[in-house]
Design a protein around this motif. Sequence first.
Motif, PDB file in Angstrom:
ATOM      1  N   ILE A  11       0.846  -1.198   0.000  1.00  0.00           N
ATOM      2  CA  ILE A  11       0.000   0.000   0.000  1.00  0.00           C
ATOM      3  C   ILE A  11       0.876   1.241   0.000  1.00  0.00           C
ATOM      4  O   ILE A  11       2.070   1.188   0.297  1.00  0.00           O
ATOM      5  CB  ILE A  11      -0.949   0.012   1.227  1.00  0.00           C
ATOM      6  CG1 ILE A  11      -0.155  -0.037   2.554  1.00  0.00           C
ATOM      7  CG2 ILE A  11      -1.921  -1.152   1.181  1.00  0.00           C
ATOM      8  CD1 ILE A  11       0.065   1.285   3.206  1.00  0.00           C
ATOM      9  N   ALA A  12       0.253   2.368  -0.350  1.00  0.00           N
ATOM     10  CA  ALA A  12       0.864   3.678  -0.142  1.00  0.00           C
ATOM     11  C   ALA A  12      -0.248   4.595   0.357  1.00  0.00           C
ATOM     12  O   ALA A  12      -1.429   4.349   0.082  1.00  0.00           O
ATOM     13  CB  ALA A  12       1.471   4.223  -1.430  1.00  0.00           C
ATOM     14  N   MET A  13       0.133   5.628   1.092  1.00  0.00           N
ATOM     15  CA  MET A  13      -0.881   6.470   1.722  1.00  0.00           C
ATOM     16  C   MET A  13      -0.577   7.936   1.498  1.00  0.00           C
ATOM     17  O   MET A  13       0.576   8.370   1.593  1.00  0.00           O
ATOM     18  CB  MET A  13      -0.947   6.167   3.221  1.00  0.00           C
ATOM     19  CG  MET A  13      -2.138   6.778   3.935  1.00  0.00           C
ATOM     20  SD  MET A  13      -2.405   5.968   5.534  1.00  0.00           S
ATOM     21  CE  MET A  13      -3.870   6.864   6.109  1.00  0.00           C
ATOM     22  N   VAL A  14      -1.622   8.695   1.200  1.00  0.00           N
ATOM     23  CA  VAL A  14      -1.539  10.151   1.085  1.00  0.00           C
ATOM     24  C   VAL A  14      -2.328  10.731   2.250  1.00  0.00           C
ATOM     25  O   VAL A  14      -3.525  10.466   2.385  1.00  0.00           O
ATOM     26  CB  VAL A  14      -2.112  10.651  -0.252  1.00  0.00           C
ATOM     27  CG1 VAL A  14      -2.034  12.177  -0.321  1.00  0.00           C
ATOM     28  CG2 VAL A  14      -1.363  10.030  -1.421  1.00  0.00           C
ATOM     29  N   PHE A  15      -1.656  11.520   3.080  1.00  0.00           N
ATOM     30  CA  PHE A  15      -2.266  12.035   4.292  1.00  0.00           C
ATOM     31  C   PHE A  15      -2.908  13.403   4.054  1.00  0.00           C
ATOM     32  O   PHE A  15      -2.584  14.106   3.103  1.00  0.00           O
ATOM     33  CB  PHE A  15      -1.216  12.158   5.406  1.00  0.00           C
ATOM     34  CG  PHE A  15      -0.636  10.844   5.843  1.00  0.00           C
ATOM     35  CD1 PHE A  15      -1.224  10.116   6.863  1.00  0.00           C
ATOM     36  CD2 PHE A  15       0.493  10.335   5.219  1.00  0.00           C
ATOM     37  CE1 PHE A  15      -0.683   8.902   7.268  1.00  0.00           C
ATOM     38  CE2 PHE A  15       1.036   9.131   5.616  1.00  0.00           C
ATOM     39  CZ  PHE A  15       0.442   8.402   6.642  1.00  0.00           C
ATOM     40  N   GLN A  16      -3.802  13.755   4.975  1.00  0.00           N
ATOM     41  CA  GLN A  16      -4.479  15.047   4.894  1.00  0.00           C
ATOM     42  C   GLN A  16      -3.488  16.203   4.939  1.00  0.00           C
ATOM     43  O   GLN A  16      -3.648  17.215   4.261  1.00  0.00           O
ATOM     44  CB  GLN A  16      -5.481  15.164   6.046  1.00  0.00           C
ATOM     45  CG  GLN A  16      -6.264  16.467   6.066  1.00  0.00           C
ATOM     46  CD  GLN A  16      -7.283  16.490   7.186  1.00  0.00           C
ATOM     47  OE1 GLN A  16      -7.431  15.531   7.932  1.00  0.00           O
ATOM     48  NE2 GLN A  16      -7.989  17.589   7.318  1.00  0.00           N
ATOM     49  N   SER A  17      -2.423  16.055   5.731  1.00  0.00           N
ATOM     50  CA  SER A  17      -1.436  17.122   5.892  1.00  0.00           C
ATOM     51  C   SER A  17      -0.313  17.052   4.858  1.00  0.00           C
ATOM     52  O   SER A  17       0.653  17.817   4.939  1.00  0.00           O
ATOM     53  CB  SER A  17      -0.820  17.038   7.293  1.00  0.00           C
ATOM     54  OG  SER A  17      -0.150  15.792   7.462  1.00  0.00           O
ATOM     55  N   TYR A  18      -0.415  16.111   3.887  1.00  0.00           N
ATOM     56  CA  TYR A  18       0.572  15.852   2.833  1.00  0.00           C
ATOM     57  C   TYR A  18       1.828  15.163   3.370  1.00  0.00           C
ATOM     58  O   TYR A  18       2.393  14.315   2.704  1.00  0.00           O
ATOM     59  CB  TYR A  18       0.999  17.120   2.075  1.00  0.00           C
ATOM     60  CG  TYR A  18      -0.126  18.005   1.630  1.00  0.00           C
ATOM     61  CD1 TYR A  18      -1.368  17.474   1.269  1.00  0.00           C
ATOM     62  CD2 TYR A  18       0.026  19.387   1.565  1.00  0.00           C
ATOM     63  CE1 TYR A  18      -2.408  18.295   0.863  1.00  0.00           C
ATOM     64  CE2 TYR A  18      -1.008  20.208   1.152  1.00  0.00           C
ATOM     65  CZ  TYR A  18      -2.223  19.660   0.811  1.00  0.00           C
ATOM     66  OH  TYR A  18      -3.241  20.471   0.415  1.00  0.00           O
ATOM     67  N   ALA A  19       2.299  15.553   4.592  1.00  0.00           N
ATOM     68  CA  ALA A  19       3.459  14.915   5.236  1.00  0.00           C
ATOM     69  C   ALA A  19       4.687  14.923   4.329  1.00  0.00           C
ATOM     70  O   ALA A  19       5.407  13.933   4.225  1.00  0.00           O
ATOM     71  CB  ALA A  19       3.115  13.485   5.646  1.00  0.00           C
ATOM     72  N   ILE A  20       4.918  16.046   3.652  1.00  0.00           N
ATOM     73  CA  ILE A  20       6.127  16.172   2.834  1.00  0.00           C
ATOM     74  C   ILE A  20       7.245  16.769   3.676  1.00  0.00           C
ATOM     75  O   ILE A  20       6.993  17.422   4.689  1.00  0.00           O
ATOM     76  CB  ILE A  20       5.874  17.020   1.572  1.00  0.00           C
ATOM     77  CG1 ILE A  20       5.299  18.386   1.936  1.00  0.00           C
ATOM     78  CG2 ILE A  20       4.947  16.287   0.612  1.00  0.00           C
ATOM     79  CD1 ILE A  20       5.035  19.274   0.753  1.00  0.00           C
ATOM     80  N   TRP A  21       8.499  16.538   3.263  1.00  0.00           N
ATOM     81  CA  TRP A  21       9.653  16.998   4.032  1.00  0.00           C
ATOM     82  C   TRP A  21      10.063  18.398   3.557  1.00  0.00           C
ATOM     83  O   TRP A  21      10.505  18.588   2.418  1.00  0.00           O
ATOM     84  CB  TRP A  21      10.806  16.014   3.859  1.00  0.00           C
ATOM     85  CG  TRP A  21      10.513  14.704   4.525  1.00  0.00           C
ATOM     86  CD1 TRP A  21      10.477  14.455   5.861  1.00  0.00           C
ATOM     87  CD2 TRP A  21      10.200  13.466   3.879  1.00  0.00           C
ATOM     88  NE1 TRP A  21      10.161  13.130   6.095  1.00  0.00           N
ATOM     89  CE2 TRP A  21       9.983  12.496   4.897  1.00  0.00           C
ATOM     90  CE3 TRP A  21      10.079  13.065   2.545  1.00  0.00           C
ATOM     91  CZ2 TRP A  21       9.664  11.177   4.625  1.00  0.00           C
ATOM     92  CZ3 TRP A  21       9.751  11.746   2.275  1.00  0.00           C
ATOM     93  CH2 TRP A  21       9.544  10.825   3.305  1.00  0.00           C
ATOM     94  N   PRO A  22       9.950  19.400   4.433  1.00  0.00           N
ATOM     95  CA  PRO A  22      10.169  20.791   4.004  1.00  0.00           C
ATOM     96  C   PRO A  22      11.619  21.114   3.646  1.00  0.00           C
ATOM     97  O   PRO A  22      11.863  22.089   2.939  1.00  0.00           O
ATOM     98  CB  PRO A  22       9.701  21.608   5.215  1.00  0.00           C
ATOM     99  CG  PRO A  22       9.815  20.677   6.382  1.00  0.00           C
ATOM    100  CD  PRO A  22       9.516  19.315   5.847  1.00  0.00           C
ATOM    101  N   HIS A  23      12.581  20.313   4.135  1.00  0.00           N
ATOM    102  CA  HIS A  23      13.988  20.624   3.856  1.00  0.00           C
ATOM    103  C   HIS A  23      14.478  19.995   2.548  1.00  0.00           C
ATOM    104  O   HIS A  23      15.641  20.155   2.187  1.00  0.00           O
ATOM    105  CB  HIS A  23      14.864  20.138   5.017  1.00  0.00           C
ATOM    106  CG  HIS A  23      14.840  18.653   5.220  1.00  0.00           C
ATOM    107  ND1 HIS A  23      13.736  17.998   5.745  1.00  0.00           N
ATOM    108  CD2 HIS A  23      15.766  17.698   4.953  1.00  0.00           C
ATOM    109  CE1 HIS A  23      13.997  16.705   5.805  1.00  0.00           C
ATOM    110  NE2 HIS A  23      15.215  16.493   5.329  1.00  0.00           N
TER     111      HIS A  23
END
Length: 390
Positions: free
Chosen positions: A87-99
């Motif tokens: 599986i893979a999941m896309v979260f409501q907050s996107y959870a991307i790494w800002p740096h």
Amino acid sequence: MAILNINGLEAKFELRDSVVHALRGIDLEIEEGEFFVLLGPSGCGKTTMLRSIAGLERPVAGGILIDGQPVFSTSDKIFVPPDRRPIAMVFQSYAIWPHMDVFENVAFPLRRGRARLGPAELQERVAEVLELLGLETMADRPVTTLSGGQQQRVALARALALRPRVLLMDEPLSNLDFKLQVRLRAQMRELMHRLGLTTIHVTHNQAEALETGDRIAVMDLGKVSQIGDPQTIYHSPENEFVARFIGDMNIYEGTFHAQDGADALVDTPFGRLRARVTAKERFSPGDDCTVGIRPEDIQMNGAVRADGGNEVSGNCTASNYVGEGFVHTVETAGQEIRVKLHHNQTVAKGEEQRLRFPPEHTVLVSPTADLSAEALEGQASLAGSALDQA
């Protein structure tokens, strides 16, 4: 062919003074390539369901199979951790790494996760998904310089780069402005169908669910109230909860009188009405039931056909302009009836109006459970709060 099988799934959370039952014996099958939506109010169990499929929550009973392989089973004592599930999941907050820049955000799981790739294959895989989502010119841009919609696409690209068998999405559009949400809904559905990717999408937004879902499971109090395609869910609700939750519907208490083929005769505050039976429940004469009709389906004045039946008269007490038309309120027999008409169909307040409930658009549904359900609803809301804190 079902790619996801859920059997008897139960989940609960132990709070300080109580136990909250978030899932209550869920059975579900989702077909390969299907865009499946879990829809319901806050605290209904939809996010717990998604997290259970992902392996982020451990249910207390039941089983989950993905692509024929068990990933959770209480009877066989199986619990496959999230990183080993396809599986893979896309979260409501996107959870991307800002740096990191866009490229590295997408590449990171391919460098260190279960799908670790060599440099050449990694470069090719990331370039492929960035092009797919229209991000190829932004690969070296810091993600903090992107708009909300672009950041959401980065999160989706990162999930697609894993080539999952099942994609899980937890309200991925809720942080975007309305116009962007509407535009991305159609793009998201078209993309998943083009890829043939099984997608499970959690949302509380009814319009989003109706527009994107091949099928929708409407959830309430840890159970599935109804499953069906968008047209069935909207036009043929099986129970009062679904009728009230999806769109706008006039709802009235009634008493079942008799069955007449696919229709029923129901005694209501307006008199005896003919209604299409959409409830799965069997009724006997004298049973309580609920009758509903959507405001846009009611005929008024000149639109009322002369063949009689299902007619009501009352006085117009309010007219509210809603852009594409007017919603008129007609009072009769101590009840309010909302009627939606085109914006050029004006109605004078205080005048008597003639209405008709077309039988094909008037539905008989199961009434809500007794008031003990209110306690369960409170518990379900607590479950949502518990998850938010986790």
